[in-house]
Design an enzyme around this catalytic site. Structure first.
Site, mmCIF file in Angstrom:
data_model
loop_
_atom_site.group_PDB
_atom_site.id
_atom_site.type_symbol
_atom_site.label_atom_id
_atom_site.label_comp_id
_atom_site.label_asym_id
_atom_site.label_seq_id
_atom_site.Cartn_x
_atom_site.Cartn_y
_atom_site.Cartn_z
ATOM 1 N N ASN A 7 1.502 36.226 37.498
ATOM 2 C CA ASN A 7 2.536 35.443 38.175
ATOM 3 C C ASN A 7 1.949 34.078 38.556
ATOM 4 O O ASN A 7 0.954 34.015 39.293
ATOM 5 C CB ASN A 7 2.984 36.219 39.426
ATOM 6 C CG ASN A 7 4.070 35.489 40.198
ATOM 7 O OD1 ASN A 7 3.972 34.295 40.409
ATOM 8 N ND2 ASN A 7 5.071 36.212 40.631
ATOM 9 N N HIS A 10 2.279 30.468 42.432
ATOM 10 C CA HIS A 10 1.482 29.719 43.418
ATOM 11 C C HIS A 10 0.914 28.416 42.858
ATOM 12 O O HIS A 10 0.571 27.513 43.612
ATOM 13 C CB HIS A 10 0.358 30.598 43.965
ATOM 14 C CG HIS A 10 0.879 31.661 44.883
ATOM 15 N ND1 HIS A 10 1.848 31.423 45.826
ATOM 16 C CD2 HIS A 10 0.591 32.969 44.982
ATOM 17 C CE1 HIS A 10 2.124 32.544 46.476
ATOM 18 N NE2 HIS A 10 1.378 33.499 45.961
ATOM 19 N N HIS A 43 9.031 33.397 39.397
ATOM 20 C CA HIS A 43 10.179 33.709 40.245
ATOM 21 C C HIS A 43 10.939 32.409 40.506
ATOM 22 O O HIS A 43 10.431 31.525 41.202
ATOM 23 C CB HIS A 43 9.677 34.326 41.563
ATOM 24 C CG HIS A 43 10.763 34.791 42.475
ATOM 25 N ND1 HIS A 43 10.504 35.513 43.616
ATOM 26 C CD2 HIS A 43 12.114 34.653 42.421
ATOM 27 C CE1 HIS A 43 11.643 35.807 44.221
ATOM 28 N NE2 HIS A 43 12.631 35.274 43.528
ATOM 29 N N ARG A 45 13.334 30.949 42.534
ATOM 30 C CA ARG A 45 14.038 31.262 43.786
ATOM 31 C C ARG A 45 15.256 30.375 43.942
ATOM 32 O O ARG A 45 15.298 29.256 43.432
ATOM 33 C CB ARG A 45 13.096 31.082 44.975
ATOM 34 C CG ARG A 45 11.927 32.061 44.994
ATOM 35 C CD ARG A 45 11.154 31.929 46.284
ATOM 36 N NE ARG A 45 11.884 32.520 47.377
ATOM 37 C CZ ARG A 45 11.617 33.715 47.910
ATOM 38 N NH1 ARG A 45 10.614 34.431 47.467
ATOM 39 N NH2 ARG A 45 12.339 34.170 48.904
ATOM 40 N N ARG A 49 11.692 26.742 45.852
ATOM 41 C CA ARG A 49 10.542 26.293 46.640
ATOM 42 C C ARG A 49 9.270 26.129 45.814
ATOM 43 O O ARG A 49 8.371 25.410 46.202
ATOM 44 C CB ARG A 49 10.284 27.235 47.812
ATOM 45 C CG ARG A 49 9.767 28.593 47.412
ATOM 46 C CD ARG A 49 9.321 29.385 48.610
ATOM 47 N NE ARG A 49 10.438 29.823 49.414
ATOM 48 C CZ ARG A 49 10.391 30.906 50.208
ATOM 49 N NH1 ARG A 49 9.274 31.595 50.294
ATOM 50 N NH2 ARG A 49 11.429 31.279 50.899
ATOM 51 N N GLU A 70 11.663 36.573 37.358
ATOM 52 C CA GLU A 70 12.117 37.256 38.574
ATOM 53 C C GLU A 70 13.204 36.397 39.194
ATOM 54 O O GLU A 70 13.057 35.174 39.285
ATOM 55 C CB GLU A 70 10.978 37.368 39.592
ATOM 56 C CG GLU A 70 9.902 38.327 39.226
ATOM 57 C CD GLU A 70 8.778 38.307 40.259
ATOM 58 O OE1 GLU A 70 8.902 37.617 41.295
ATOM 59 O OE2 GLU A 70 7.777 38.949 40.011
ATOM 60 N N THR A 101 8.583 38.053 48.630
ATOM 61 C CA THR A 101 9.621 39.083 48.521
ATOM 62 C C THR A 101 9.308 40.247 49.457
ATOM 63 O O THR A 101 8.268 40.883 49.337
ATOM 64 C CB THR A 101 9.705 39.588 47.067
ATOM 65 O OG1 THR A 101 9.704 38.458 46.211
ATOM 66 C CG2 THR A 101 10.977 40.387 46.854
ATOM 67 N N GLU A 151 10.359 48.171 38.772
ATOM 68 C CA GLU A 151 9.033 47.707 39.176
ATOM 69 C C GLU A 151 8.801 48.257 40.574
ATOM 70 O O GLU A 151 9.566 47.949 41.503
ATOM 71 C CB GLU A 151 8.950 46.174 39.173
ATOM 72 C CG GLU A 151 7.576 45.702 39.657
ATOM 73 C CD GLU A 151 7.358 44.204 39.517
ATOM 74 O OE1 GLU A 151 7.986 43.572 38.638
ATOM 75 O OE2 GLU A 151 6.550 43.668 40.300
ATOM 76 N N HIS A 190 3.018 43.587 43.673
ATOM 77 C CA HIS A 190 3.112 42.995 45.010
ATOM 78 C C HIS A 190 1.932 43.412 45.878
ATOM 79 O O HIS A 190 1.790 44.576 46.221
ATOM 80 C CB HIS A 190 4.424 43.327 45.723
ATOM 81 C CG HIS A 190 4.794 42.229 46.691
ATOM 82 N ND1 HIS A 190 4.184 42.095 47.909
ATOM 83 C CD2 HIS A 190 5.666 41.198 46.579
ATOM 84 C CE1 HIS A 190 4.678 41.027 48.518
ATOM 85 N NE2 HIS A 190 5.571 40.461 47.727
#
Ligand code: PXP
Length: 238
Positions: A7, A10, A43, A45, A49, A70, A101, A151, A190
Site C-alpha cells: 500500500n 503514505h 486507497h 478516499r 487526503r 480500496e 480505516t 480481507e 491492517h
C-alpha cells in the site's frame, strides 16, 4: 505461497504535506514491484487526503502486477472504479475524522446496496473484496452479496497486547476456515508489521497481505542514511 500487496498511500501523504509532486506514489509502486511486491494497493478516499484520482489513473496504466483500489462503498466511488477498471476493488468503511480505516465494513447491514454495487463492479470485470472484521455474521453476509474475497481486518489482533493476542489470532484462524467453507477467498491486512505478521503467516490460507504503514516506516529509516549521504556529498563538495 502468500502474496504481498504494498500500500503506497503514505508516499502520497508526504507529497500532499507540501502540495507538490514528490514523492510520487507511481514511482514508489514501480520500486515496490521491482523489489518483489505482488500487487499495489491504493486507497482513494472521499476527502482525497493522500491518493488522488490522477494517481489511480496512471497506476492503472503502469502497474505490472495488479492494482487493488480500496474505496468507500458509495455510488460516486463505484462510478470512478468502473471508469478506471482496476484489477481489484476492496470496499472499506470510511469516516472523515479517522486517521486510518477503523473497523470492518458492516456488510450484514447493507445487503441491498452492496449487492447492487458488487454486481456493477463485476459487470466491469473487477474482482471485489470486502474489508471485514473476523466475524461470522459478516462472512455469511459477504457470501450473500457475492463478494469474491474478504480481507480480514487484522487491526484488533495487531493492537492486542500480551494474553489478549492469542484469542484475536484464533478469531483470524476461524475466519479463514469459515471463509473457505463459504467459498470466499481471503486476504488480510491492517497494522501488520515485520514481527506480528509471523503467527498469521503460520496459519496459512491467506492469499494476499496488504501492508502499508510498516513498510513505508521502515523505508524512511533504512533510506535515510543514503539520502543524507547524497546531500552531504553535494553540500560538502561546494
Ligand atoms: N487493508 C486495508 C483495507 C486498509 O484500509 C489498510 C490501511 O489503508 C491496509 C490494508 C494497510 O494497513 P497498514 O497501513 O496498517 O499496513
Amino acid at each position: 505461497m502468500a502474496k504481498l500487496g504494498v500500500n503506497v498511500d503514505h508516499i502520497a501523504t508526504i507529497r500532499q504535506a507540501r502540495g507538490g509532486t514528490e514523492p510520487d506514489p507511481v514511482s514508489a509502486a514501480a520500486i515496490a514491484e521491482l523489489a518483489g511486491a505482488d500487487g499495489i494497493t491504493v486507497h482513494l478516499r472521499e476527502d482525497r487526503r493522500h491518493i488522488q484520482d490522477r494517481d489511480v489513473m496512471i497506476l492503472k496504466r503502469t502497474v505490472q502486477t495488479h492494482l487493488n483500489l480500496e474505496m468507500a462503498a458509495t455510488d460516486e466511488m463505484v462510478a470512478i472504479a468502473m471508469k478506471i477498471v482496476p484489477d481489484y476493488v476492496t470496499l472499506v468503511p470510511e469516516k472523515r475524522q479517522e486517521l486510518t480505516t477503523e473497523g470492518g465494513l458492516d456488510v450484514a447491514g447493507y445487503i441491498q446496496p452492496l449487492t447492487k454495487q458488487i454486481e456493477l463492479l463485476h459487470q466491469a470485470g473487477i474482482t471485489v473484496s470486502l474489508f471485514v472484521d473476523p466475524d461470522l455474521e459478516q462472512l455469511k453476509a459477504s457470501a450473500r452479496v457475492k463478494a469474491d474475497f474478504i480481507e480480514i481486518h487484522t487491526g484488533s489482533y495487531c493492537g492486542a497486547k500480551g494474553h489478549e493476542k492469542a484469542p484475536e489470532l484464533a478469531k483470524i484462524e476461524e475466519t479463514i476456515k469459515a471463509s473457505r467453507k463459504l467459498g470466499l477467498r481471503v486476504n488480510a491486512g491492517h497494522g501488520l508489521n515485520y514481527r506480528n505478521i509471523r503467527p498469521v503467516l503460520a496459519l496459512g490460507g491467506v492469499e494476499e497481505y496488504n501492508i502499508g504503514h510498516s513498510i513505508i516506516s521502515r523505508a524512511v529509516l533504512v533510506g535515510l542514511d543514503r539520502a543524507v549521504r547524497e546531500m552531504a556529498e553535494l553540500v560538502h563538495r561546494s
